[in-house]
Design a protein around this motif. Structure first.
Motif, short mmCIF file in Angstrom:
data_model
loop_
_atom_site.label_atom_id
_atom_site.label_comp_id
_atom_site.label_asym_id
_atom_site.label_seq_id
_atom_site.Cartn_x
_atom_site.Cartn_y
_atom_site.Cartn_z
N GLN A 1 124.59 -44.40 85.74
CA GLN A 1 123.25 -45.32 85.56
C GLN A 1 121.97 -44.44 86.16
O GLN A 1 120.92 -44.69 85.95
N ARG A 2 122.42 -43.37 86.82
CA ARG A 2 121.38 -42.46 87.43
C ARG A 2 120.43 -43.15 88.17
O ARG A 2 119.35 -43.09 88.27
N TRP A 3 121.30 -44.06 89.14
CA TRP A 3 120.33 -44.61 89.98
C TRP A 3 121.56 -44.89 91.35
O TRP A 3 121.90 -45.82 91.55
N PRO A 4 121.35 -43.86 92.47
CA PRO A 4 122.17 -43.98 93.39
C PRO A 4 121.59 -45.17 94.45
O PRO A 4 120.49 -45.41 94.20
N LEU A 5 122.29 -45.36 95.47
CA LEU A 5 121.95 -46.30 96.60
C LEU A 5 121.44 -45.57 97.45
O LEU A 5 121.93 -44.67 98.21
N VAL A 6 120.05 -45.62 97.73
CA VAL A 6 119.25 -44.97 98.57
C VAL A 6 118.84 -45.65 99.73
O VAL A 6 118.27 -46.87 99.59
N LEU A 7 119.14 -45.22 100.91
CA LEU A 7 119.14 -45.86 102.43
C LEU A 7 118.39 -45.08 103.29
O LEU A 7 118.26 -43.68 103.31
N ALA A 8 117.60 -45.36 104.23
CA ALA A 8 116.81 -44.79 105.27
C ALA A 8 117.19 -45.31 106.62
O ALA A 8 117.30 -46.56 106.82
N ALA A 9 116.90 -44.38 107.69
CA ALA A 9 117.31 -44.84 108.96
C ALA A 9 115.83 -44.61 109.71
O ALA A 9 114.77 -43.81 109.19
N GLN A 10 116.02 -45.13 110.78
CA GLN A 10 114.64 -44.94 111.77
C GLN A 10 114.52 -43.47 112.14
O GLN A 10 113.32 -43.17 112.46
N THR A 11 115.43 -43.09 112.72
CA THR A 11 115.84 -41.94 113.33
C THR A 11 116.61 -40.85 112.78
O THR A 11 117.48 -41.27 112.01
N GLU A 12 116.62 -39.58 112.80
CA GLU A 12 117.16 -38.84 112.43
C GLU A 12 118.62 -38.68 112.78
O GLU A 12 119.78 -38.58 112.12
N LYS A 13 118.74 -39.32 114.20
CA LYS A 13 120.23 -39.08 114.57
C LYS A 13 120.95 -40.50 114.12
O LYS A 13 121.93 -40.31 113.73
N ASP A 14 120.15 -41.64 113.81
CA ASP A 14 120.90 -42.61 113.18
C ASP A 14 121.13 -42.22 111.45
O ASP A 14 122.29 -42.62 111.28
N MET A 15 120.23 -41.45 110.73
CA MET A 15 120.84 -41.11 109.75
C MET A 15 121.83 -39.95 109.67
O MET A 15 122.97 -40.14 108.83
N ASN A 16 121.92 -39.20 110.54
CA ASN A 16 123.26 -38.30 110.78
C ASN A 16 124.45 -38.82 111.02
O ASN A 16 125.59 -38.58 110.55
N ASP A 17 124.38 -39.94 112.18
CA ASP A 17 125.33 -40.68 112.24
C ASP A 17 126.02 -41.41 111.07
O ASP A 17 127.21 -41.41 111.06
#
Length: 1194
Positions: A716-732
């Protein structure tokens, strides 16, 4: 820790409570009270009596429960009598409520039950609107129902005043009967109740809801429960599609019901505005052939007991998804289960003992083991066992059957006499049912010939027994098949097996077990007979864990089954007990001792074996078998932001949960949930971790964002895009999701030597572990099903080969070599070795101008022009002020400056000119140029720790490693590279033991180069910056730099920019994104004969050691809005068709480079069938063919 209570009921209907601060069970003060079931909440406990009435026990508190009754006295003015209670026929009642619609005289107010008393008489409220009034409490108005005020005016024709009287609840701490006939028609006799829902309200005065089930399977809801009205006001029927047997309400908005057919119903739409919900959804029982027996609900968990007493846990349960997603089997054999505060789990075992689930936390809601609730009983200090011993010892096989109300279906035979004397009972997590003591009710006991044989009067005494539970649910299991296991008599066993033990009372299984048990009442006659019975027995203990042997004998002091022996439990409720995994160790009656630790999953029957083992401390050596861990569920919750899938697209705050279940064999299964709200309706998305194909950090301004790809979302060319508040949360989250994906696929350790390497436009390094089916001619693995995982680091391009050597180039031209031990397990000391890696890249914005006859070039464009500050395409407005680094991990290291090094050239001010947007720009102005642009650049830097080691000191623009087969042996691996100035370099001393090599060897050229590649048999091809193609001759291990360059004609009217050489094929990409194939390559003429157009829409190409072809496509057909850069695989490539047949488009959007030059995994070929008979014609001997510099037979 606050002091709270758990409530329990025994088989005689006696109610007990146990405090978290105490050590002793306390029985209810009302000795005549007999309840069938209880359900507890915060500060209260409800129960169903044997008289079918509902009882309530409110916990004592310092704040009394008071309710204010009020009524209004209404009067109208008339010229004769002034204000009187003589009203007009159209007026309200003289005494009414505040609306005036309902009459409420003072004498009509009655106490709702005996649990209330009046605090005083009626009195007039002397305030008006909260302010003191001088009018005696009267409020005046022109007419009913106008606005009233304390001021009397000339046109005030009506008045009113409020009368108040308080009543107080006086039944706190006692069981009070709730009247069923007030004020509405009562429901039929109830057989089950459950309270919950107190966490649906955000207000401080949280109050629970009460649900009930009648004997006819109807569901009822108790209305009017309020902090000031704890009893509620009436019952409301809730329609159900089928007859309900039992239900359970959680503290939140979860409600599950058990049907008589064994399936389950889930109530949806529960909310504070709609406490009764909107609809029902049916869920199948955990077992296809075994029906459910009991259900219990918490905040976000659901536990179920099936008829075989197995425990099940429901996965994926949430207020957004009340039905959940699947069942997980949990160790233990229980008869009922209850979920209390903090989702803690309490249960009644098959042996009628009470148990607590250890290790239940928000991250591990299924817990990790059962421990008994061992509290003191009565006036002595003896601890109530989990109904597995009675003043003596029972072996494991007999514990469940002594106190069970149904025969067991186990078929365990007697244990080995030789082994039973030296082994302790084995504790296993998934044990089968227990063996009935004495072989069942229909099997007579063999005659005993020992000296302790009881006399005839004792044998004629009534046999004490424990009546079955009055629960109608337990009657569901009465039809289970009865299997009897004959037990050997004491005389049949060897003499050394008989061990004397302390006198213990024997409670034989009643003959009525297995028949239908009346659920409406407790068998008081049987209970009285049990209390007065006198029986004796002597129990012979065997050390074996498979069977039990026993002997009957006389007892010096015999007691019946009553309070003196401790309660035999049938129901427990922990809804009001505030306990969690951390504080459970502080409670004396929950602290595990000895081998029974929280890490074990034990059945109630097995926990008795540990109790027996503790009593045999004189044994110095105890043989233990390994314990089997039961299934468990682990969960991680958090809050992220989600880029909504539909228009208008925007960021939405969501809650996420990663749920992982671990089976007893170690296999893991994970689901990722995203919970959101749309138009006040709770919804959710879920992604199965085994379907995730890539986890990629994405470029998003001021957001720590990452994309989750699946095969379906890739199409579908539509991934699930999510964002975190901090870089640490995203890396975790990235690390956690990636670890779960690898566990589901069995991927462990560093990348293999056959891995496919790729980089994204953001600079992230991704790898894919190939399988034999990746390049198989039949059943080829679809490209969108490939799983890509991230490797720490930041690079622009990466190249590898099959010997485990991997090189990369950063955006600033720095060369790096992978030090993560490809294809082998690193040493413990080397696994943690990382290096500091830095990378610098430039961010560009374009300043656009249009020529004006009056003012010349200006930033005032036409309405149809691009923004005056934009990106290179001109579709997006980008100014120097609102342009940020690619991601928050980057930081600026320079200021904005004009970039003069642009394609097509620029004038002394950096401007490029063209006739119009978006025509090709050039570096000098002509009379027809009406628009111009110049590029501004600014550098940013990233610093991180990664397994990449820097190779100084030359900066590179391109690199290539010679592909080879995995079984190849090379002392030195040929590595060719281009410097950032276009010089050709050859790296010496590169080997799997020394992947960085030793030194650079300069190879002379007449002009700078921009692309280079080395293929099989040391074939070196290169492209100059003007697009000319060259072939390096005489390259060999003895002469690694070769001798001279041979010019190869380019495709007509095309300029090549990148190429890749495989084992026998060469592919190249031109400036117009066309893919070309070089024809006529032979060992005798390696330069080939001609170029053939293969495809278009290609940015990068990589040819592997098996001549497999992979590309980075500029775009995916049919999806013009997708970002450029998609991984694609050429399908159908083979010796007879080296150009392939078609493209398989895989994961797309933001991919920069790919390398398949390390993948030499060939699918195993089936053996050829032997030739039958002589061939039709003799086959000539084929000459050897030279492949990759080695002479091999083909």
């Amino acid at each position: 820790m606050p002091i709270t209570l758990i409530w329990a009921v025994d088989v005689y209907g006696r109610v007990y409570s146990l405090s978290t601060a105490g050590q002793r069970w306390e029985r209810a003060d009302d000795m005549l009270l007999e309840l069938k079931r209880v359900t507890a909440g915060k500060g209260r406990c409800w129960g169903i009596g044997c008289d079918h009435h509902v009882y309530l026990n409110m916990m004592p508190s310092e704040t009394p429960i008071r309710y204010r009754e009020e009524t209004y006295e209404n009067q109208r003015w008339n010229p004769v009598d002034s204000f009187t209670d003589t009203l007009l026929p159209t007026d309200r009642w003289p005494w009414s409520d505040v609306t005036g619609m309902n009459p409420q005289p003072l004498h009509s107010f009655k106490l709702p039950s005996r649990s209330w008393e009046w605090e005083g008489d009626w009195y007039v409220d002397q305030t008006c609107g909260g302010e003191p009034s001088q009018t005696g409490g009267w409020e005046y108005a022109v007419d009913f129902p106008a606005n009233f005020s304390p001021d009397k005016k000339w046109n005030s024709c009506v008045r009113r005043r409020r009368w108040i009287r308080y009543r107080r609840y006086i039944a706190q701490g006692t069981w009070a009967k709730i009247p069923l006939d007030n004020p509405r028609k009562p429901p039929l006799p109830l057989c089950d109740i459950s309270c919950g829902g107190w966490e649906m309200s955000d207000q401080s005065g949280k109050y629970p809801y009460l649900w009930g089930v009648s004997q006819q399977g109807q569901v009822w809801f108790r209305e009017g429960i309020h902090p000031r009205v704890p009893e509620g006001s009436g019952w409301e029927e809730v329609e159900v599609p089928k007859e309900v047997a039992q239900l359970s309400a959680g503290p939140g908005d979860l409600l599950w019901a058990l049907l008589w057919d064994g399936n389950l119903l889930v109530r949806t739409g529960l909310s504070l505005d709609s406490p009764t919900g909107t609809s029902w959804a049916e869920v199948e029982s955990p077992g296809k052939e075994i029906e459910a027996l009991h259900v219990a609900v918490g905040v976000s968990v659901v536990w179920v007991i099936t008829k075989d007493y197995k425990v099940w846990f429901r996965r994926g349960v949430n207020s957004h998804n009340p039905c959940g997603s699947g069942w997980i089997s949990i160790g233990g054999e229980m008869m009922m289960v209850d979920v209390g505060l903090n989702d803690q789990v309490w249960a009644v075992g098959e042996d009628r003992g009470l148990y607590f689930r250890m290790g239940v936390t928000p991250s591990e809601p299924s817990g990790n083991g059962w421990i008994p609730v061992s509290a003191q009983w009565g006036n002595n200090k003896e601890v109530v066992p989990p109904r597995n011993e009675f003043s003596g010892q029972l072996t494991e096989a007999s514990q469940g059957s002594v106190l069970s109300c149904t025969d067991s279906d186990s078929e365990i035979g007697p244990s080995d006499p030789e082994k039973s004397s030296n082994e302790t009972p084995v504790v296993e997590a998934a044990a089968s049912s227990v063996v009935p003591l004495g072989g069942g009710a229909d099997t007579p006991s063999p005659p005993l010939k020992t000296e302790d044989t009881p006399s005839a009067p004792q044998q004629d005494a009534p046999k004490p027994f424990i009546p079955a539970s009055d629960s109608f649910i337990n009657s569901l299991v009465s039809d289970r098949d009865k299997t009897t296991t004959p037990q050997p008599s004491i005389a049949e066993l060897p003499q050394e097996e008989v061990e004397e033990s302390a006198p213990a009372q024997i409670l034989p299984t009643p003959e009525a077990v297995g028949h239908d048990v009346p659920w409406m009442n407790v068998d008081l006659e049987g209970a009285e007979a049990a209390r007065s019975a006198q029986a004796g027995a002597r129990l012979s203990l065997s050390d074996g864990s498979a069977a039990a042997t026993y002997a009957l004998g006389t007892l010096e002091t015999s007691q019946g089954v009553g309070e003196e022996d401790g309660p035999v439990w049938t129901w427990i409720s922990g809804g009001g007990c505030d306990v969690d995994a951390e504080r459970s160790s502080q409670i004396s009656w929950l602290s595990p001792t000895g081998p029974l630790t929280s890490s074990l999953s034990l059945t109630p029957v097995q926990s008795a074996a540990w109790s027996e083992q503790q009593q045999q401390e004189h044994r110095e050596e105890i043989s233990k078998k390994p314990l089997e861990r039961s299934n468990s569920v682990w969960m991680r919750k958090g809050a992220l932001r989600w880029w909504r899938d539909w228009k208008p697209q925007r960021w939405v705050d969501v809650s996420v949960a990663l749920e992982q279940s671990t089976r007893s064999d170690g296999r893991k299964d994970s689901i990722f949930f995203v919970y959101y709200t749309q138009y006040d309706e709770k919804k959710y998305l879920h992604v199965f971790i085994n379907e995730v194909t890539a986890l990629v950090p994405v470029l998003w301004d001021c957001h720590y964002a990452f994309a989750v790809y699946t095969a379906q979302r890739t199409k579908q060319r539509w991934p699930l895009v999510l964002a975190a508040q901090t870089e640490k949360d995203m890396n975790d989250w990235l690390s956690l999701l990636c670890d779960c994906c690898c566990e589901c696929r069995g991927i462990t350790g560093p990348p293999s030597r056959q891995a496919l390497w790729s980089t994204t436009s953001k600079g992230d390094v991704m790898i894919h572990e190939p399988s034999f089916s990746l390049e198989a001619t039949a059943n080829t693995l679809a490209c969108d099903l490939m799983f890509w995982r991230q490797v720490p680091g930041h690079l622009r391009c990466v190249e590898s080969n099959s010997l485990g050597v991997v090189w990369g180039i950063g955006w600033d031209g720095t060369a790096w070599v992978y030090s993560g031990h490809c294809g082998q397990q690193p040493n413990p000391g080397d696994a943690a070795q990382t290096h500091q890696q830095t990378d610098v890249r430039s961010v560009h914005v374009y300043e656009n101008q249009r020529w004006n006859p009056m003012t010349g070039y200006t930033d005032k464009g036409l309405p149809t022009d691009r923004p005056m500050w934009s990106d290179e395409s001109g579709l997006k407005e980008c100014t120097k002020g609102n342009t940020h680094p690619p991601s928050p991990q980057w930081s600026w290291v320079s200021e904005w400056a004009v970039d003069y090094n642009v394609s097509g050239g620029a004038d002394k001010e950096g401007w490029q000119y063209a006739a119009d947007f978006p025509v090709t720009f050039h570096g000098h102005k002509t009379m027809k140029d009406f628009v111009r642009r110049r590029r501004w650049t600014r550098k940013c830097k990233i610093t991180l720790r990664s397994p990449w080691q820097q190779v100084p000191p030359i900066t590179l623009s391109d690199i290539s490693l010679m592909p080879c087969l995995a079984q190849s042996r090379m002392e030195q691996i040929p590595v060719w590279a281009l410097s950032d100035k276009g010089d050709v370099l050859c790296r010496l001393g590169v080997s799997p033991q020394n992947p960085a090599g030793s030194s650079w060897l300069h190879v002379g050229t007449d002009q700078p180069f921009k692309s280079i590649s080395i293929g099989g048999a040391n074939q070196v091809w290169a492209i100059a910056k003007d697009g000319a193609v060259f072939y390096r001759g005489s390259v060999s291990p003895q002469n690694p730099a070769g001798e001279c360059w041979y010019h190869i004609p380019s495709p007509p009217r095309q300029t090549l920019r990148q190429l890749s050489v495989g084992r026998t094929s060469v592919f190249a990409v031109d400036e117009n994104s066309n893919l070309w194939y070089r024809q006529g390559l032979t060992p005798s003429y390696p330069q080939g004969s001609a170029w053939e157009l293969n495809s278009n829409n290609v940015t990068k190409v990589s040819v592997g050691p098996l001549d497999q072809v992979w590309i980075i496509a500029d775009g995916v057909p049919g999806f013009p809005a997708e970002a450029p850069g998609a991984v694609c695989h050429r399908v159908g490539v083979g010796p007879m068709q080296p150009k392939g047949q078609s493209w398989d488009y895989g994961i797309g959007g933001g991919w920069e480079h790919i390398s398949v030059r390390g993948n030499s995994a060939e699918a195993p070929r089936p053996p050829h069938p032997p030739t039958v008979g002589s061939p039709r014609s003799p086959l000539p001997q084929r000459p050897p063919t030279q492949v990759n510099g080695n002479v091999v037979g083909v």
